[in-house]
Design an enzyme around this catalytic site. Structure first.
Site, PDB file in Angstrom:
ATOM      1  N   ASP A 496       0.738  -1.233   0.019  1.00  0.00           N
ATOM      2  CA  ASP A 496       0.032   0.039   0.107  1.00  0.00           C
ATOM      3  C   ASP A 496       0.937   1.224   0.106  1.00  0.00           C
ATOM      4  O   ASP A 496       0.624   2.153  -0.586  1.00  0.00           O
ATOM      5  CB  ASP A 496      -1.031  -0.073   1.242  1.00  0.00           C
ATOM      6  CG  ASP A 496      -0.145   0.013   2.594  1.00  0.00           C
ATOM      7  OD1 ASP A 496       0.863  -0.751   2.668  1.00  0.00           O
ATOM      8  OD2 ASP A 496      -0.661   0.672   3.559  1.00  0.00           O
ATOM      9  N   ASP A 501       5.150   2.391   9.081  1.00  0.00           N
ATOM     10  CA  ASP A 501       5.108   1.042   9.723  1.00  0.00           C
ATOM     11  C   ASP A 501       4.002   0.390   9.226  1.00  0.00           C
ATOM     12  O   ASP A 501       3.092  -0.283   9.951  1.00  0.00           O
ATOM     13  CB  ASP A 501       5.354   1.169  11.067  1.00  0.00           C
ATOM     14  CG  ASP A 501       4.289   1.855  11.860  1.00  0.00           C
ATOM     15  OD1 ASP A 501       3.381   2.520  11.020  1.00  0.00           O
ATOM     16  OD2 ASP A 501       3.815   1.736  13.046  1.00  0.00           O
ATOM     17  N   GLU A 502       4.028  -0.034   8.005  1.00  0.00           N
ATOM     18  CA  GLU A 502       2.900  -0.906   7.299  1.00  0.00           C
ATOM     19  C   GLU A 502       3.622  -1.524   6.057  1.00  0.00           C
ATOM     20  O   GLU A 502       3.812  -2.835   6.315  1.00  0.00           O
ATOM     21  CB  GLU A 502       1.768   0.174   6.798  1.00  0.00           C
ATOM     22  CG  GLU A 502       0.437  -0.676   6.498  1.00  0.00           C
ATOM     23  CD  GLU A 502      -0.689  -0.025   6.597  1.00  0.00           C
ATOM     24  OE1 GLU A 502      -1.833  -0.359   6.197  1.00  0.00           O
ATOM     25  OE2 GLU A 502      -0.444   1.349   6.948  1.00  0.00           O
ATOM     26  N   GLU A 777      -2.045   9.379  -0.654  1.00  0.00           N
ATOM     27  CA  GLU A 777      -2.958   8.287  -0.288  1.00  0.00           C
ATOM     28  C   GLU A 777      -4.477   8.982  -0.142  1.00  0.00           C
ATOM     29  O   GLU A 777      -5.434   8.469  -0.351  1.00  0.00           O
ATOM     30  CB  GLU A 777      -2.546   7.721   1.107  1.00  0.00           C
ATOM     31  CG  GLU A 777      -3.695   6.950   1.793  1.00  0.00           C
ATOM     32  CD  GLU A 777      -3.170   6.535   3.162  1.00  0.00           C
ATOM     33  OE1 GLU A 777      -3.719   5.408   3.937  1.00  0.00           O
ATOM     34  OE2 GLU A 777      -2.293   7.157   3.698  1.00  0.00           O
TER      35      GLU A 777
END
Length: 930
Positions: A496, A501-502, A777
């Site tokens: 994504d 932190d993803e 985003e």
């Protein structure tokens, strides 16, 4: 004489008649040379280490003539070039096969053997009676097909570790003797964690983040390397550095570690073949030794800490003193889950230099790379031993011009390098990557210059397959941003975002962007690999996780899986791969997963076929405002879920038809009828109002053909009026990809262009006015006053809204796929000028070769240049013109080579053409002009 309509129908559906028709239209006195080249096996040129038992072979015909179609081919395969040239000891000789297929032709010879090298070539015949010479030889090499082929053992370091926190990267080494001249050597390598391998002091291969990210407990990739030139007679040494990676490092946004396991491990096997044929295997065993070195910490989110004073010079060479190193132990890990990679590896792709180095108002030294990128910084530095240089990374500056990292959440994105001293030192991190445009540098000794900092751009090594350009610079910048969003987020899995932190394989993002992705780059192998993990991580219920590989939990209902439009990636992406590449195998291999998801939807919807009450993300990040007369653009999650239930059912029944599963196709067609009826009963009024009257509600209902025929024009008019009234889009992740498609499909082209051209919030061009170099985003990630959206979820490199690219390529430029003959076997060229554009150009490298379309418009004079690859044909639609005004190459369309039919169809002229280059000119009537 047959009626012309019947002739055309036969032409469109009969390869033999197509070939004969184009041959007659292409009579010539001198036959141009017919060649065959661009040979690929399983989408790859000369691949090492594949595990497809029947590799699919593809090639391209090259000819300057028009209307060239393949009518037959012959493939031969041998285990040596000499046998191939002599046509002896062949593993397969297909003989002459009457077929126009030149892509995905499966090997049908003798069973293939592990580790065996196979050479192959092809020749073809065309519809003009020409035969090509045999192509140059290509090859593929099989990997290790059976677990028993692995004679090495899994090993783990005996060194004590605190598995609850990051720790130094283990070094593992072994010396070995070779007794003879090496004729051929292969290394097969995988790990728990990430690995980098060296032989005799030289790095093995250029692949990064190996073995890649998969559902490790079910599918673990290994890599195959040709290491022949790195080995020598006598003493040799092999060394491997292990990193935590996705396997046991910090992963997800809850601070979890050790998701797949607590300990790094290595499995390595080198097979040496000496001159004369003798073989020897060197593998991981209890003779290896281990220590730690200069990498004190290397984490995907947090960066790397490296102390060059702790380097161990020569540790991967023979003769290194390792008496103080620790031992390793044999680990009981499975080998049955080992697979060869289907997708491309991650590599260093390009380099960027700073466009500016400056001091922020807060006093920090910052380098601006000029582009939001993914990778790392190569640091060039000279200074005293013990000096530490710290690099911090950020995507944007705040309104005051200061370094902004709040949107990284817990990710540190920090690299620290401690100098060993004594000369110029060049450093790149190892098992981490950053998403950034700006780098803050602290502790740099001496003067920092542009030569000190180099941005290393990394991503999965997917070939760039398209170019797109228009007469409007902001749209060209939008295309640039779409491409860089794909570069930054296609790093072994479709993430994504690449900075906070993803960095997870969110299914919804991948689904909405998949068709755009397939235009921009060759993503066939990339998605083939990832879709296998979608199936592997699918829950027993058929529900699909939000992210794949799934690191958010294992519950089978509710979070973390089963969200409409996200989980539908299990059906939509295989279908888009099929459309883009003509790949029926991906449909066959994913069919069970696709059907399990649709059956899960059926159970959740129940007897009334309306899927209601479950958790869904809905139209994620749709436009919203607190105006009293327009509180937002919220579309019912039940409507969205039911719409995607219908859409996936529709695609599944089409897939069943393609695969010849007639009973399944009939059953799912019947289910689709029931879902559509339920959708209309629940969400549609008799006057054509859909759901909450939002753009997304209309876009889904019309895109998925959920409405009765008589209500579709009514609903489309309502949608167009909503767009004109607002003057902007209100859609989120779910509605945005379809919005412009629906408008242009139903005759509201200018409303679609209104949305594309808008440069105020919310729009695609608003971020560009704010200086964006990737897709954001949120529509308003950075507001006009310079302030930011919610720091907890505000990525500036998030490709989902880049799905507008698909509309720009298919409608504005006019390059379209014929679903009945996918993979560009039959190409549709149908540009729709408007919106103030005076030109658009697209080129796309298909499995058959390059196709291009370039149109220009000046004072109602329309010019369209087209290139169609050999062994395909195309239908060209010239808009708003009359047949009498159309010329090709300055001549009327009668009896021209390559043109088999031209006709008036409403306001458009339709021209059927074969391969070759064409230049059409005509006069366009203004919209509404009689």
């Amino acid at each position: 004489m047959l009626h012309s309509a019947l002739v055309l129908s036969l032409l469109l559906h009969s390869p033999v008649l197509q070939a004969n028709t184009f041959a007659r239209a292409n009579r010539r006195t001198t036959e141009p040379k017919l060649n065959v080249g661009s040979l690929r096996a399983e989408y790859k040129e000369n691949p090492l280490g594949i595990d497809a038992r029947e590799p699919r072979l593809s090639w391209q015909l090259h000819s300057d003539a028009r209307g060239v179609l393949q009518t037959a081919y012959q493939v031969r395969v041998a285990s040596s070039e000499a046998d191939l040239r002599k046509a002896t000891n062949l593993a397969w000789d297909s003989g002459r096969i009457s077929s126009d297929e030149s892509t995905h032709c499966p090997y049908k010879g003798a069973p293939l053997q592990s580790g065996r090298h196979y050479y192959w070539q092809v020749r073809v015949w065309d519809n003009g009676g020409n035969a090509s010479d045999w192509s140059e030889a290509a090859y593929w090499e099989m990997g290790l097909l059976y677990a028993a082929d692995w004679q090495a053992s899994w090993i783990e370091p005996d060194s004590p570790e605190d598995v609850k926190k990051p720790h130094p990267a283990p070094l593992l080494r072994r010396e070995f003797q070779l007794h003879g001249v090496v004729d051929r050597a292969r290394a097969y390598v995988t790990s728990h964690g990430l690995y980098e391998m060296q032989l005799n002091g030289q790095r093995v291969g250029d692949q990064l983040f190996t073995p890649g990210w998969t559902s490790y407990n079910k599918r673990l990739q290994y890599q195959t390397y040709d290491v022949t030139k790195l080995l020598k007679n006598g003493a040799n040494a092999v060394g491997v550095t292990l990193g935590d990676g996705w396997y046991r490092g910090n992963i997800g946004f809850s601070g979890q570690r050790n998701y797949y396991g607590e300990h790094a491990a290595l499995l390595l096997q080198i097979k040496v073949t000496y001159q004369g044929g003798r073989e020897e295997i060197i593998g991981t065993d209890e003779k290896w030794k281990t220590a730690t070195g200069p990498i004190l910490m290397s984490e995907i989110y947090n960066g790397e800490t490296y102390d060059a004073r702790l380097e161990k010079p020569g540790w991967t060479n023979a003769g290194f003193a390792d008496a103080q190193w620790s031992s390793v132990h044999i680990a009981n890990h499975p080998k049955v889950n080992l697979i060869a990679p289907a997708g491309p590896p991650v590599r260093r792709i390009e380099e960027l230099k700073p466009i500016k180095i400056f001091k922020t108002p807060a006093g920090e030294t910052v380098a601006d790379l000029g582009q939001n990128m993914v990778g790392w910084v190569r640091l060039t530095v000279q200074g005293a031993t013990g000096t530490t240089v710290t690099l911090r990374h950020a995507e944007v500056l705040d309104s005051a011009g200061n370094f902004y990292t709040a949107n990284l959440r817990a990710a540190k994105e920090t690299v620290q390098y401690t100098l060993k001293g004594g000369g110029v030192e060049i450093f790149e991190p190892h098992f981490t990557f950053q998403g950034f445009r700006y780098v803050a540098i602290e502790g740099y000794p001496g003067e920092l210059t542009a030569d000190s900092i180099t941005g290393i751009v990394i991503h999965s090594d997917m070939a760039r397959t398209s170019e797109f350009e228009t007469s409007k610079p902001p749209i060209n910048q939008l295309q640039h941003n779409i491409i860089w969003g794909q570069k930054g987020n296609f790093l072994d899995v479709p993430t994504d975002c690449p900075q906070r932190d993803e960095r997870l394989g969110w299914t919804g993002d991948a689904q909405v962007f998949s068709r755009t992705a397939a235009f921009n780059m060759d993503v066939a192998g990339f998605f083939t690999k990832w879709l296998k993990d979608v199936a592997a991580d699918q829950f027993e219920t058929g529900s699909v996780p939000y992210v794949v590989p799934n690191v958010l939990g294992n519950r089978a209902s509710g979070p973390p899986g089963g969200s409409a439009a996200w989980a539908d990636a299990a059906v939509i992406i295989p279908w888009n791969v099929y459309l883009s590449y003509g790949d029926t195998r991906v449909l066959a291999e994913q069919y069970e997963s696709m059907a399990r998801w649709v059956e899960y939807e059926r159970r959740r919807a129940g007897d009334d076929y309306v899927w209601s009450g479950d958790f869904h993300f809905g139209d994620w990040l749709a436009f919203a405002t607190n105006r009293a007369d327009y509180p937002g653009a919220t579309t019912s999650k039940d409507l969205i879920a039911t719409a995607f239930f219908a859409h996936s059912t529709d695609l599944l029944q089409r897939t069943a038809q393609v695969l010849g599963k007639r009973s399944d196709a009939a059953a799912y067609a019947d289910l689709l009828v029931k879902i559509k009826a339920a959708f209309c009963r629940e969400f549609v009024t008799a006057t054509g109002r859909v759901g909450e009257d939002t753009q997304t509600a209309y876009a889904l209902a019309l895109q998925f053909d959920l409405l009765p025929e008589d209500l579709r024009p009514v609903a489309a008019k309502r949608l167009a009026n909503e767009v004109r009234t607002r003057g902007h889009l209100t859609t989120g992740f779910v509605g945005t990809p379809y919005l412009c498609h629906v408008l242009s499909r139903y005759g509201y082209l200018e409303e679609a262009y209104l949305l594309l051209n808008r440069d105020q919030y919310p729009s695609w061009l608003y971020p560009i006015k704010q200086g964006a170099t990737t897709i954001w985003e949120r529509w308003d990630g950075q507001k006009p006053d310079g302030s930011f959206q919610d720091k907890g979820m505000n990525s500036f490199n998030h490709y989902a809204y880049g799905a507008i690219g698909e509309w720009m390529y298919r409608v504005l430029a006019g390059l379209e796929i014929d679903e009945a003959q996918p993979g560009y076997k039959h190409i549709l060229i149908q540009p729709q000028p408007g919106g103030g554009f005076t030109s658009a150009r697209i080129s796309h490298h298909t499995m058959y070769g390059p196709v291009s379309s370039k149109w220009t418009l000046s004072n109602d004079k329309f010019e369209l240049a087209v290139e169609i690859p050999a062994n395909t044909r195309a239908t060209v639609r010239l808009p708003r013109t009359q047949l009498a005004s159309v010329a090709e190459g300055g001549q009327t369309l009668t009896n021209l080579p390559g043109i088999s039919n031209a006709r008036q169809e409403g306001e458009s002229v339709i021209v059927e053409i074969g391969s070759g280059r064409y230049l059409f000119t005509c006069e366009l009537r203004k919209p509404g002009q009689p």
